[in-house]
Design an enzyme around this catalytic site. Sequence first.
Site, PDB file in Angstrom:
ATOM      1  N   SER A 155       1.573  -7.254  -1.210  1.00  0.00           N
ATOM      2  CA  SER A 155       2.288  -8.311  -0.484  1.00  0.00           C
ATOM      3  C   SER A 155       1.570  -9.660  -0.462  1.00  0.00           C
ATOM      4  O   SER A 155       2.233 -10.681  -0.237  1.00  0.00           O
ATOM      5  CB  SER A 155       2.725  -7.842   0.898  1.00  0.00           C
ATOM      6  OG  SER A 155       1.680  -7.887   1.815  1.00  0.00           O
ATOM      7  N   THR A 179       0.827  -1.215   0.000  1.00  0.00           N
ATOM      8  CA  THR A 179       0.000   0.000   0.000  1.00  0.00           C
ATOM      9  C   THR A 179       0.858   1.261   0.000  1.00  0.00           C
ATOM     10  O   THR A 179       0.478   2.284  -0.574  1.00  0.00           O
ATOM     11  CB  THR A 179      -0.936  -0.013   1.235  1.00  0.00           C
ATOM     12  OG1 THR A 179      -1.798  -1.144   1.110  1.00  0.00           O
ATOM     13  CG2 THR A 179      -1.773   1.251   1.342  1.00  0.00           C
ATOM     14  N   THR A 217       1.825  -4.674   4.100  1.00  0.00           N
ATOM     15  CA  THR A 217       1.687  -5.110   5.501  1.00  0.00           C
ATOM     16  C   THR A 217       1.148  -6.539   5.630  1.00  0.00           C
ATOM     17  O   THR A 217       1.384  -7.195   6.643  1.00  0.00           O
ATOM     18  CB  THR A 217       0.737  -4.170   6.274  1.00  0.00           C
ATOM     19  OG1 THR A 217      -0.511  -4.114   5.573  1.00  0.00           O
ATOM     20  CG2 THR A 217       1.314  -2.791   6.429  1.00  0.00           C
ATOM     21  N   ASP A 218       0.418  -7.017   4.603  1.00  0.00           N
ATOM     22  CA  ASP A 218      -0.285  -8.307   4.759  1.00  0.00           C
ATOM     23  C   ASP A 218       0.661  -9.476   5.036  1.00  0.00           C
ATOM     24  O   ASP A 218       0.339 -10.366   5.820  1.00  0.00           O
ATOM     25  CB  ASP A 218      -1.119  -8.623   3.507  1.00  0.00           C
ATOM     26  CG  ASP A 218      -2.292  -7.661   3.332  1.00  0.00           C
ATOM     27  OD1 ASP A 218      -2.600  -6.920   4.291  1.00  0.00           O
ATOM     28  OD2 ASP A 218      -2.901  -7.652   2.255  1.00  0.00           O
TER      29      ASP A 218
HETATM   30  N1  LIG Z   1      -1.205  -2.057   3.970  1.00  0.00           N
HETATM   31  C1  LIG Z   1      -0.801  -2.889   3.018  1.00  0.00           C
HETATM   32  O1  LIG Z   1       0.300  -2.787   2.562  1.00  0.00           O
HETATM   33  C2  LIG Z   1      -1.775  -3.941   2.588  1.00  0.00           C
HETATM   34  C3  LIG Z   1      -1.618  -4.404   1.159  1.00  0.00           C
HETATM   35  N2  LIG Z   1      -2.750  -5.212   0.790  1.00  0.00           N
HETATM   36  C4  LIG Z   1      -0.344  -5.234   0.976  1.00  0.00           C
HETATM   37  O2  LIG Z   1       0.007  -5.994   1.846  1.00  0.00           O
HETATM   38  O3  LIG Z   1       0.248  -5.128  -0.055  1.00  0.00           O
END
Ligand SMILES: NC(=O)C[C@H](N)C(=O)O
EC number: 3.5.1.1
Length: 326
Positions: A58, A14, A91-92
């Site tokens: 991710s 993100t 973050t995932d």
């Molecule tokens: N906050 C994030 O980065 C979530 C995103 N869906 C990822 O992991 O790429």
Amino acid sequence: MTKAKVVVISTGGTIAMRYDPVKQGIVPAVTGAELVEAVPPLKDICPIEVMEYSNIPSPHMTPKIMFTLAKRVDDILAQEDVAGVVITHGTDTLEETAYMLDLVITSNKPVCLTAAMRSSAEISPDGPKNILDAVKTAYSKDAAGKGVLIVLNEEIHTARDVTKTHSANIKTFASPFWGPIGYVDNDQVIFKRLPLGVQKLNINDLVEDVHLIKLASGVDDTIIKLLVEKGVKGIVLEGLGRGNIPPGVIPGIKLAIAKNIPVVLTTRVHGGRVLDVYGYEGGGKHLKELGVILAGEISGQKARLKLMLALAQTNDPKEIAEIFVD
Ligand SMILES: NC(=O)C[C@H](N)C(=O)O
């Protein structure tokens, strides 16, 4: 003497996304160079080199990409003029990449992963501040030798303990039971605790065909039997409480072990070890007697990565069990 640099490696997430009016959703759009350009105070810390490794969400990250990234980071850290590395990530699966890097990277220099919960086009994006804090930490001499660190929301966590705890809130990363080991204040990076026993596996490959099964009340061995039939290389169970499982899963476990497929047990609880305490059918003691390997304190998703690395070295359950002692 010229100042050593921090290398910022962008992988996606993100933090590197924007809203796309055609797709009507947030998608990868921002380069590594743009991420760094958006944080002017970085130039006051140290020289920065940017490397765009990938630009993927991710959930598209794989253990193989994580492993290759770990090797790349080790090479970069071997350069004398590199003080540390920052990796921007989604973050995932951030905690998985962090743990893979923690196990594989041999250098003692700081490696910090950071991310964002809000994309760059949202109000109050958290990415720029997180990048700034991660670079400060990677440049700090105090960060060396503590394993891979996760720097978000001004907190510093270890790869071994950290997990994502909220699907949207910017205070999503936490180390349940243990807490952060430090924080980034305006003027300095402050460590309050030392992580003990950062584990390094000197392993040069990984076996990817390892599967994670989450267990719940009343489930049986349908999934584990399908995996055994498919001939997978390893199975990780996310069991209950102290490391116990519903009895219906046991025939599948016996089948897997009879076919030399290692079965590793973790718990769906966010703190504490799995241990051979309960002697009832499906209790940890019974499972250990069957040959199930207990994973200690790490989560199912981290145990899966560790088993992939362990299997590249050995298929002997005793040796695998030793690798899981941490
Ligand atoms: N906050 C994030 O980065 C979530 C995103 N869906 C990822 O992991 O790429």
